[in-house]
Design a protein around this motif. Structure first.
Motif, PDB file in Angstrom:
ATOM      1  N   ILE A  28      84.440 -34.610  85.815  1.00  0.00           N
ATOM      2  CA  ILE A  28      83.155 -34.593  85.113  1.00  0.00           C
ATOM      3  C   ILE A  28      82.987 -35.806  84.204  1.00  0.00           C
ATOM      4  N   GLY A  29      84.001 -36.668  84.196  1.00  0.00           N
ATOM      5  CA  GLY A  29      83.918 -37.887  83.394  1.00  0.00           C
ATOM      6  C   GLY A  29      82.668 -38.705  83.686  1.00  0.00           C
ATOM      7  N   PRO A  30      82.425 -39.050  84.952  1.00  0.00           N
ATOM      8  CA  PRO A  30      81.235 -39.832  85.296  1.00  0.00           C
ATOM      9  C   PRO A  30      79.942 -39.141  84.889  1.00  0.00           C
ATOM     10  N   LEU A  31      79.934 -37.824  84.986  1.00  0.00           N
ATOM     11  CA  LEU A  31      78.740 -37.074  84.599  1.00  0.00           C
ATOM     12  C   LEU A  31      78.488 -37.199  83.094  1.00  0.00           C
ATOM     13  N   LEU A  32      79.552 -37.094  82.314  1.00  0.00           N
ATOM     14  CA  LEU A  32      79.431 -37.268  80.865  1.00  0.00           C
ATOM     15  C   LEU A  32      78.957 -38.682  80.537  1.00  0.00           C
TER      16      LEU A  32
END
Lengths: 123, 123
Positions: free
Chosen positions: B95-99
Motif C-alpha cells: 500500500i506504499g504507492p497508494l499512500l
DNA sequence: CCGTATCCAGCGGGATACTG
DNA sequence: CAGTATCCCGCTGGATACGG
C-alpha cells in the motif's frame, strides 16, 4: 530538523478511502484503464451484477473526486463516454502492488466480476 | 495461448477489501509496522479517536485475515501484544504507492490521526 | 440509452457502561 | 489492562419502477 517531504501521510489516504473503498470503484477504475473510454451500459455489463443506481452513485463519486471524466454528447439516443483522468490513471498504477499482493496471497473469497472476466488481465 | 501468471485479478482484491477498507485498518497496519509489537491501549492512543469496541472489531478482523498476530500473556494485569504477520508486512509494503499517490494528490479531506502524529512518517 | 426516484435491509462504527 | 455488552444512527448498496 526533520525532512518530511518523503514521508507518507495516512490522513491523505483517509481522504480517498471513502471513494475507492466503495464496492465497485476499483473494478471500474481498472476496467476503464484498459480502454480509451467506456459507456454506461458497457461498464454495467463488465461489472456484471451492479444496479443502475449503484453504478450512477459510484461514477458520480469518482467524477467528483477527479478520478474519471464524463463526456456527454448531445445526440439521440444519448451517448455518454467515461474515461480515466490523469489522476485516475496514476491511482490505477498505485494500486498495482496491492492487486499483486492480493493475488499472491490468493485472497479469493468472492468475485464480483463476471466469470468470463474473472481471469482477464487487469493491468 | 495466454500467459496468465502475471495477470492481476480484481476478484482477489475484492476478498481483502472488506477488511482493509475498514476505517482504521490501514492506520493500524501502518502503525504496527513501525514497531515490533504494540498493546491494545497503545494502538488506541495512536489512533486517537477510536472506541474500544471499534478497535476490538477491526483487530479481530485483521487477525482472522491473517494480517496481524495476537499474543496474550497470562499475567495480572493481563498483557496482550499485537504485531504484523509476514502477510501483513507485505501488505504494508504494497500500500506504499497508494499512500504516496494519496499524498501527491493531497487528498486531505479529513484526518483520523492525532494531530501530533499527522505528519509522522508512516513507512 | 442513460440515467433518476423511491424504498428498504444490512452493517460499519460511535457512545457508554460494565467485567475477568 | 483488555476487552465485552448494548444501543443506536447513518451510509452503502440492492430492487424496482419510471423519466428525458
Amino acid at each position: 530538523m526533520e525532512e518530511e517531504s518523503d514521508h507518507l501521510c495516512l490522513c491523505c489516504l483517509r481522504g480517498i478511502m471513502p471513494t475507492i473503498s466503495k464496492k465497485w470503484a476499483i473494478c471500474i477504475i481498472s476496467e476503464l484503464g484498459r480502454r480509451p473510454s467506456m459507456r454506461f451500459s458497457e461498464i454495467m455489463k463488465d461489472c456484471g451484477e451492479i444496479s443502475p443506481k449503484s453504478l450512477a452513485d459510484v461514477l458520480k463519486d469518482l467524477q467528483d473526486t477527479g478520478l474519471i471524466q464524463r463526456i456527454a454528447y448531445s445526440e439521440v439516443p444519448p451517448r455518454v463516454e467515461y474515461s480515466l483522468t490523469d489522476h485516475g490513471r496514476d491511482l490505477r498504477v498505485a494500486i498495482g502492488p496491492l492487486l499483486k499482493w492480493a493475488k499472491q496471497h490468493n485472497q479469493l473469497y468472492m468475485s464480483y466480476r463476471k466469470p468470463e472476466l474473472a481471469h482477464a488481465p487487469d493491468i
